[in-house]
Design a protein around this motif. Structure first.
Motif, mmCIF file in Angstrom:
data_model
loop_
_atom_site.group_PDB
_atom_site.id
_atom_site.type_symbol
_atom_site.label_atom_id
_atom_site.label_comp_id
_atom_site.label_asym_id
_atom_site.label_seq_id
_atom_site.Cartn_x
_atom_site.Cartn_y
_atom_site.Cartn_z
ATOM 1 N N VAL A 72 0.858 -1.183 0.000
ATOM 2 C CA VAL A 72 0.000 0.000 0.000
ATOM 3 C C VAL A 72 0.894 1.232 0.000
ATOM 4 N N LYS A 73 0.674 2.106 -0.963
ATOM 5 C CA LYS A 73 1.524 3.295 -1.118
ATOM 6 C C LYS A 73 1.571 4.088 0.183
ATOM 7 N N GLY A 74 2.787 4.484 0.562
ATOM 8 C CA GLY A 74 2.979 5.234 1.795
ATOM 9 C C GLY A 74 3.454 4.384 2.955
ATOM 10 N N THR A 75 3.399 3.051 2.786
ATOM 11 C CA THR A 75 3.859 2.158 3.852
ATOM 12 C C THR A 75 5.319 1.770 3.631
ATOM 13 N N ASP A 76 5.933 1.303 4.694
ATOM 14 C CA ASP A 76 7.319 0.850 4.622
ATOM 15 C C ASP A 76 7.445 -0.326 3.655
ATOM 16 N N SER A 77 6.440 -1.192 3.657
ATOM 17 C CA SER A 77 6.442 -2.354 2.768
ATOM 18 C C SER A 77 6.486 -1.921 1.309
ATOM 19 N N PHE A 78 5.682 -0.925 0.947
ATOM 20 C CA PHE A 78 5.640 -0.442 -0.432
ATOM 21 C C PHE A 78 6.968 0.212 -0.816
ATOM 22 N N SER B 259 14.206 -1.461 -3.652
ATOM 23 C CA SER B 259 14.712 -2.482 -2.730
ATOM 24 C C SER B 259 16.031 -2.066 -2.091
ATOM 25 N N PRO B 260 16.111 -2.125 -0.748
ATOM 26 C CA PRO B 260 17.362 -1.823 -0.059
ATOM 27 C C PRO B 260 18.323 -3.013 -0.051
ATOM 28 N N VAL B 261 17.829 -4.167 -0.430
ATOM 29 C CA VAL B 261 18.649 -5.382 -0.425
ATOM 30 C C VAL B 261 19.623 -5.335 -1.603
ATOM 31 N N PRO B 262 20.911 -5.537 -1.356
ATOM 32 C CA PRO B 262 21.886 -5.506 -2.462
ATOM 33 C C PRO B 262 21.779 -6.742 -3.354
ATOM 34 N N TYR B 263 21.651 -6.507 -4.654
ATOM 35 C CA TYR B 263 21.617 -7.588 -5.639
ATOM 36 C C TYR B 263 22.958 -7.629 -6.375
ATOM 37 N N TYR B 264 23.372 -8.838 -6.699
ATOM 38 C CA TYR B 264 24.592 -9.003 -7.493
ATOM 39 C C TYR B 264 24.309 -9.984 -8.625
ATOM 40 N N MET B 265 24.850 -9.678 -9.798
ATOM 41 C CA MET B 265 24.719 -10.555 -10.948
ATOM 42 C C MET B 265 26.113 -11.008 -11.360
ATOM 43 N N LYS B 266 26.309 -12.313 -11.368
ATOM 44 C CA LYS B 266 27.593 -12.884 -11.767
ATOM 45 C C LYS B 266 27.406 -13.640 -13.082
ATOM 46 N N ALA C 253 11.454 -12.996 1.366
ATOM 47 C CA ALA C 253 12.682 -13.715 1.009
ATOM 48 C C ALA C 253 13.866 -12.977 1.615
ATOM 49 N N MET C 254 14.711 -13.697 2.343
ATOM 50 C CA MET C 254 15.861 -13.096 3.010
ATOM 51 C C MET C 254 17.186 -13.448 2.328
ATOM 52 N N ASN C 255 17.187 -14.514 1.565
ATOM 53 C CA ASN C 255 18.411 -14.961 0.905
ATOM 54 C C ASN C 255 17.998 -15.782 -0.310
ATOM 55 N N ALA C 256 18.593 -15.489 -1.469
ATOM 56 C CA ALA C 256 18.183 -16.204 -2.678
ATOM 57 C C ALA C 256 19.305 -16.200 -3.704
ATOM 58 N N ALA C 257 19.293 -17.227 -4.538
ATOM 59 C CA ALA C 257 20.220 -17.306 -5.669
ATOM 60 C C ALA C 257 19.483 -17.911 -6.844
ATOM 61 N N ARG C 258 19.414 -17.152 -7.943
ATOM 62 C CA ARG C 258 18.812 -17.652 -9.186
ATOM 63 C C ARG C 258 19.949 -18.015 -10.125
ATOM 64 N N THR D 260 20.943 -11.053 -0.590
ATOM 65 C CA THR D 260 20.956 -11.473 0.813
ATOM 66 C C THR D 260 20.700 -10.263 1.680
ATOM 67 N N ILE D 261 19.821 -10.395 2.644
ATOM 68 C CA ILE D 261 19.528 -9.293 3.543
ATOM 69 C C ILE D 261 20.802 -8.871 4.262
ATOM 70 N N ASP D 262 21.059 -7.567 4.331
ATOM 71 C CA ASP D 262 22.283 -7.091 4.983
ATOM 72 C C ASP D 262 22.081 -7.032 6.498
ATOM 73 N N ASP D 263 23.162 -6.793 7.223
ATOM 74 C CA ASP D 263 23.120 -6.815 8.686
ATOM 75 C C ASP D 263 22.161 -5.764 9.242
ATOM 76 N N LYS D 264 22.193 -4.549 8.658
ATOM 77 C CA LYS D 264 21.328 -3.478 9.147
ATOM 78 C C LYS D 264 19.853 -3.849 8.992
ATOM 79 N N SER D 265 19.498 -4.358 7.807
ATOM 80 C CA SER D 265 18.104 -4.739 7.559
ATOM 81 C C SER D 265 17.686 -5.922 8.416
ATOM 82 N N ALA D 266 18.621 -6.840 8.642
ATOM 83 C CA ALA D 266 18.322 -8.007 9.482
ATOM 84 C C ALA D 266 18.047 -7.568 10.916
ATOM 85 N N ASP D 267 18.871 -6.649 11.428
ATOM 86 C CA ASP D 267 18.662 -6.146 12.795
ATOM 87 C C ASP D 267 17.339 -5.401 12.897
#
Length: 462
Positions: free
Chosen positions: A11-17, A23-30, A368-373, A408-415
């Motif tokens: 819902v627009k205006g919420t933390d979830s939205f 996304s604050p979660v860092p993505y990496y493509m190898k 999802a807290m940790n994923a690899a495609r 993968t969720i970072d330490d700050k987001s996990a805390d």
């Protein structure tokens, strides 16, 4: 579940939205690219020998470009914008590394001409000879991935068509081949090719439907496959699911690169940064051929004469959503692929830990807290007898490259999650346990009072 579940709907205006949109979660493509090391032997009919190069690592930034939110907030329509930034210090090599690989544009043209326009074989042979087209190419990593390179015979065909005043629809943008050509975009990019328009359920009115796809480019179904079941648009993008995930349920994710939805089963529990998660991997049936899993039959897109090729496990032919190009998807290094296919190539070493796709989900919130495609792109080769340069090839499936997208969720987001959500989940669980214990105590007390009352009445009567 207290205020935690109230934050799950988009819902627009919420933390979830906010966190879904940017996304604050860092993505990496190898990217791991296969170097064909026996060029001459292979084009003369030998088995392909490949050596893995890389990884070439990029930071991936994902943003949602919102096109529309329905008046009641139930549905969201958006495009996903992806930007890639090379990280040389994490890579094994540079973007100037040169790689030898199968000439994908040329073999794609050979397939199309052979199947749809046999009369065009002479024209294609003439062009290939004049332009000195070869079975294999040697290009830099940056050309293979994002920069692309111009395909000479397509440019020539376009010029001929223009001269004859006949339409020519090039199978490649700008007559240029590159796996991610014009797909490294920003919010301001106007000619980005990664321009799919997605529609999802926000979960506002039914949290069990949060982030579920409801449309792709305005259609509620796909049109790549041979049946209604295979063309179903099921699941989320894999970053979130409904709350209260159970280990016994099957989860669905839609992946545009595979042109289909994929289903996952739980294989156990894991702990990440003090958060208990359920690990999900592709279901065993997903890898099965139609012979082992009849529901996969509609994913077989081979012509009638080639349907026997659909008997092999672990292979998804995606030529129908790649303009007829002979491309097939597998897990990296032919993990889970039928040994009869795997033995046609030298240099692969499948390993479950390195090559299996997975997603680890926090079951209370469905996040999802940790994923690899992990996906491998392969070229289906045939002996195209009418096309001279491909007339000696043996039928096989040759790896081109594989990619690994991780988050993968970072330490700050996990805390933050543990303090704002996880503690409340535990508190709720504690309150439920306490309520059960208190309830049992009250029952025991009631029985005690009842027993005492019965004994007292008995003594009084006597």
């Amino acid at each position: 579940m207290l205020n935690a579940y109230n934050q799950v709907p988009l819902v627009k205006g919420t933390d979830s939205f906010e966190k879904w949109e940017n996304s604050p979660v860092p993505y990496y493509m190898k990217f791991y690219i296969f170097d064909l090391t026996n060029r001459q032997e292979y084009q003369n009919g030998g088995k392909a020998n490949v050596t893995q190069r890389g990884p070439y690592v990029f930071k991936e930034v994902k943003q949602k470009k919102i096109a529309n939110i329905s008046n009641d907030g139930a549905n969201i329509v958006y495009q996903e914008v992806k930007s890639y930034y090379f990280i040389e210090k994490l890579s094994n090599g540079t973007l100037d590394d040169q790689i030898t690989f199968i000439n994908i544009p040329a073999i794609s043209a050979a397939k199309v001409v052979t199947q749809k326009s046999p009369m065009g074989a002479d024209l294609l042979n003439g062009l290939f000879e004049k332009l000195d087209e070869k079975v294999v190419e040697k290009k830099t990593v940056k050309q293979i991935l994002f920069d692309g390179y111009e395909v000479a015979f397509l440019k020539k065909l376009e010029a001929i068509a223009k001269k004859l005043k006949i339409p020519f629809d090039s199978p490649l943008p700008d007559n240029t081949f590159g796996l991610f050509y014009r797909k490294n975009c920003t919010m301001d990019t106007r000619n980005c090719l990664d321009n799919f328009v997605y529609g999802i359920d926000s979960g506002k009115f039914d949290v069990d439907n949060v982030a579920q796809y409801i449309s792709l480019n305005g259609s509620s179904t796909l049109n790549f496959w041979n049946g209604t079941y295979c063309n179903m648009l099921n699941g989320t993008d894999g970053s979130r699911f409904h709350p209260s995930i159970s280990a016994s349920e099957r989860l669905y994710m839609f992946n545009i690169d595979l042109c289909r939805s994929v289903y996952f089963d739980s294989v156990g529990e894991v702990d990440l940064k003090g958060i208990n998660l359920l690990k999900f991997t592709p279901a065993k049936a997903f890898y099965k051929s139609p012979y082992g899993e009849p529901s996969n039959e509609c994913f077989c897109v081979k012509p009638k004469a080639e349907e026997a090729q659909c008997q092999y496990d672990g292979i998804l032919d995606i030529s129908t959503c790649r303009k007829g190009a002979p491309i097939a998807i597998t897990a990296p290094h032919f993990y889970k692929v039928d040994p009869r296919i795997a033995q046609l190539v030298n240099g692969l070493s499948p390993d479950q830990k390195l090559h299996e796709t997975f997603v680890d989900i926090e079951p209370n919130t469905g996040l999802a807290m940790n994923a690899a495609r992990r996906v491998q792109v392969n070229v289906q080769t045939q002996n195209y007898s009418d096309i001279a340069i491909f007339s000696n090839l043996n039928p096989s499936l040759v790896p081109f490259l594989w990619l690994e997208e991780t988050a993968t969720i970072d330490d700050k987001s996990a805390d933050e999650f543990k303090s704002k959500v996880y503690s409340k989940v535990r508190l709720l669980s504690g309150l439920m346990i306490a309520a059960i214990v208190i309830g049992l105590l009250l029952v025991l007390i009631a029985f005690g009072v009842y027993a005492f009352y019965r004994r007292s009445m008995y003594s009084f009567t006597v």
